[in-house]
Design a protein around this motif. Structure first.
Motif: not given
Lengths: 355, 366
Positions: A164, A316, A320, B167-170, B172-177, B179, B240-243
């Protein structure tokens, strides 16, 4: 109908044609050690045995590619070597300094290796560490690492976290480091932090706790810490759990708020810590100390141009128009960190320590 | 042009919920294409949501076209295009259902081979499953509906596993919505169609539903449940995964199950893959059943006879697709064809049907 059912039952025999693997006729690898010499990869493995009396030796091999080390390994083994239960992948410092990109690609592509496997760097020779893992089979090394991640100062990391961080933008890989003490026992010796695919710096056991406080989930924010106090008195405490918030206030101003719940174990002898003012003073001093230490560590990361906390990823998610190169080159080194730990002393023992 | 399905072969209206759910979650969830994440990154869940919601319009169209008087797509073809052209189009549709069965089947075998048994040959697994399929399809449509019920229950049970990645996820991976631009989102929606493929079997089994008009809501509810499920799975992958890693992971859902560990079972992904057997069998069987059903309606060939032919051809074709790139190409091709089928052909049919019924109404008035 009966005809169909019998036909169906016969069909279930077909999978019998597949290769069978009986558990005591395969070598179930528990740890893999990886080293590099010039262009060739060297590996040694430790495996589980079902015969207690059998003397076990690590199997070593050399190959041109990383997955290729299994080929010579199989030539030295009486049973087939299988990787489904690998718990630990130990890489040498030399390999870590050269590049871990081959390892990452291999982990990404191989479905048999578990994502729960831990990846660690070994300071001593790989073969020494691997032969030590036969001390208490099976899974001695895996148990050691897991115990330290759950109860000790090592931040939670495994193959998935490494991948990751390796492939994700705006963060760098960190993995635990193993070392041998004078009695030949393996112990956790802080962390190794990578810059891209190369090992850049080592962190001490103390710094590894501080990184854990900045990185782990609230549930596993645990560990123990000791430091010398103003008048040469030492304080020792355990972090039981905590909370954390990292915020980008402006583009280059980061606020890190921490709330830590502590159990004080080692106290200075000259004062009574059952009264409020002394306890508050102690809280204040722990707070001061942690603020300094964390700031020093973050400065160290900036100087070395590594970002194991993943400030880039947080940046990040707040911006944006994110550009990884730009952040790494310009923004990261200019970030200003404001650390605000809040200390809550939950327990301080059941006796009076003052003399 | 009347309903020629016997009363005792009909199913209750609310079973459509299970049928829609089961036919759709065939293989898409397991082998969901990771390139939806290349197009729209952290906004992929919006794309999946758009896709799911837009399919409600298609379901509405299907119900409008086939509802009154009750007919299936073969009757509809005859009504719009006349006897000869209509029948030929119906026969062409066999190849579509055949293709979608092939896609589900071959992709599943590929996953089993890649993840669990690299030594097993395609024909061994294919033969085993084809025996199972023939047994189930011989049971008739009501048996398949019952199977769909089991698939739905299994699906909902397996769905509980999303707790672990979340549960394990982060977060911040969903942000910014939001985009990504609308074209990027739509491109990802297009790519995500592979998850939703399969529900169009409704065109063929429609006359088997009792009280069609009142039970539209169950079809929509099935679709909605599926949409919610796939959006949740997409979000859990994103958490769960980084982008960067997500774009390099070929089977995100299976990758997630690799991290789940219980005290009594350490590699849950192997169990997960075989639980998916119950999920994909109904969708596969219903596609095959559609082939035999259309054959029966057009050529009056008995389903038992035609099933043998269809499965024999099926087996031969599956064994031919024996290379990695062929499996990939089959998937891409099927999703493309499915997309055109659902978003071009069905609306086209609907417009033609609409013009046709308008004209009929005019004639009647005159």
């Amino acid at each position: 109908m009966k005809k169909y059912v019998s036909l169906l039952l016969v069909c279930f025999l077909i999978p019998g044609c597949a290769k069978q693997e009986i558990i005591d006729r395969i070598k179930i690898v528990q740890s893999i050690g990886l080293d590099v010499q010039g262009d060739t990869y060297k590996s040694s493995i430790s495996y589980a045995s079902y015969d207690k009396k059998k003397r076990l030796d690590p199997i070593t091999a050399e190959a041109l590619t990383l997955p290729g080390v299994w080929l010579p390994q199989n030539t030295k083994s009486d049973d087939q070597v299988v990787l489904g239960q690998v718990r630990t992948i130990v890489i040498s410092e030399k390999l870590a300094r050269k590049s871990i990109s081959d390892l990452a690609v291999n982990l990404l592509r191989d479905p048999t290796i578990s994502n729960n496997a831990a990846i660690v760097i070994s300071k001593p020779e790989i073969s020494t560490v691997i032969s030590k893992t036969f001390r208490d089979p099976p899974f001695y090394l895996a148990g050691l690492i897991k115990q330290n991640m759950e109860k000790g100062n090592t931040p939670l990391t495994n193959a998935h976290y490494v991948l990751d961080q390796f492939y994700g933008d705006g963060q760098d890989v960190y993995v635990p480091v193993l070392n041998l003490d004078e009695n030949g026992l393996i112990f956790m010796d802080g962390l190794g932090v990578f810059k891209d695919d190369k090992l850049r710096l080592f962190l001490t056991e103390k710094e590894s706790l501080l990184l854990k406080l900045l990185k782990d989930k609230p549930k596993s924010m645990t560990g123990s810490y000791e430091f010398k106090w103003k008048n040469d008195e030492a304080v020792y405490f355990r972090v039981l759990h905590g909370r954390r918030k990292i915020l980008f206030e402006q583009n280059d101003h980061v606020t890190i708020s921490l709330k830590l719940y502590l159990q004080i174990k080692g106290l200075p002898k000259n004062k009574n810590y059952d009264n409020k003012s002394n306890l508050l003073e102690l809280e204040q001093d722990i707070k001061q100390h942690l603020t300094n230490e964390i700031e020093v560590m973050l400065k160290k990361f900036q100087m070395n141009d590594v970002d194991p906390i993943g400030f880039g990823e947080i940046f990040r998610s707040n911006h944006r128009n994110w550009n990884e190169q730009e952040f790494k080159k310009d923004t990261y080194s200019k970030l200003y960190f404001e650390v605000n730990p809040e200390i809550v002393i939950l327990y301080s023992g059941v006796g009076v320590s003052a003399q | 042009m009347h309903n020629n399905v016997k009363e005792n072969h009909l199913i209750s209206g609310f079973f459509v919920f299970f049928l829609i759910f089961a036919t759709q979650s065939g293989i898409g969830g397991l082998a969901s294409p990771n390139f939806i994440f290349t197009y729209s990154g952290q906004d992929a869940w919006i794309s999946v949501l758009i896709m799911g919601l837009s399919l409600h319009i298609i379901i509405w169209m299907i119900y409008k076209m086939l509802g009154n008087p009750v007919k299936d797509v073969i009757d509809l073809h005859k009504m719009i295009f006349g006897r000869f052209l209509g029948s030929s189009l119906s026969l062409l549709m066999i190849s579509y259902y055949f293709l979608s069965a092939l896609y589900v089947f071959r992709t599943y075998i590929d996953i089993v081979q890649e993840w669990v048994f690299p030594n097993i040959r395609t024909w061994e697994l294919a033969l085993l499953f084809i025996c199972l399929i023939s047994y189930l399809v011989c049971g008739g449509f009501r048996v398949l509906t019952g199977l769909a019920l089991f698939a739905t229950i299994t699906g909902l049970l397996l769905f509980l596993l999303v707790y672990f990645p979340i549960n394990l996820g982060n977060l911040s991976h969903l942000m910014p919505v939001w985009n990504h631009s609308i074209p990027e989102l739509l491109q990802a929606s297009k790519a995500s169609y592979g998850i939703f493929i399969g529900f169009e079997a409704l065109l063929v089994y429609f006359p088997f539903i009792r009280f069609k008009d009142k039970q539209t809501k169950w079809a929509h509810l099935g679709m909605l449940t599926n949409t919610v499920q796939f959006v949740a799975i997409t979000i859990s992958s994103l958490l769960y995964y980084s982008p960067g890693l997500l774009q390099r992971t070929l089977y995100p859902l299976l990758g997630i199950t690799k991290i789940i560990e219980f005290d009594f079972i350490e590699r849950i992904e192997f169990i997960f893959i075989f639980c998916w057997l119950i999920m994909f069998i109904p969708s596969l069987c219903i596609s095959i059943w559609c082939c035999t059903r259309i054959l029966k309606r057009v050529t009056h060939l008995q389903p038992r006879t035609s099933l043998v032919f269809v499965l024999a051809i099926f087996f031969l074709v599956v064994v031919q697709i024996n290379e990695k790139y062929k499996v990939g190409a089959l998937g891409d091709f099927t999703v493309q064809v499915g997309l055109y089928f659902v978003y071009v052909y069905i609306p086209l049919l609907f417009i033609l049907y609409w013009i046709r019924s308008k004209r009929k109404a005019k004639l009647n008035v005159a």
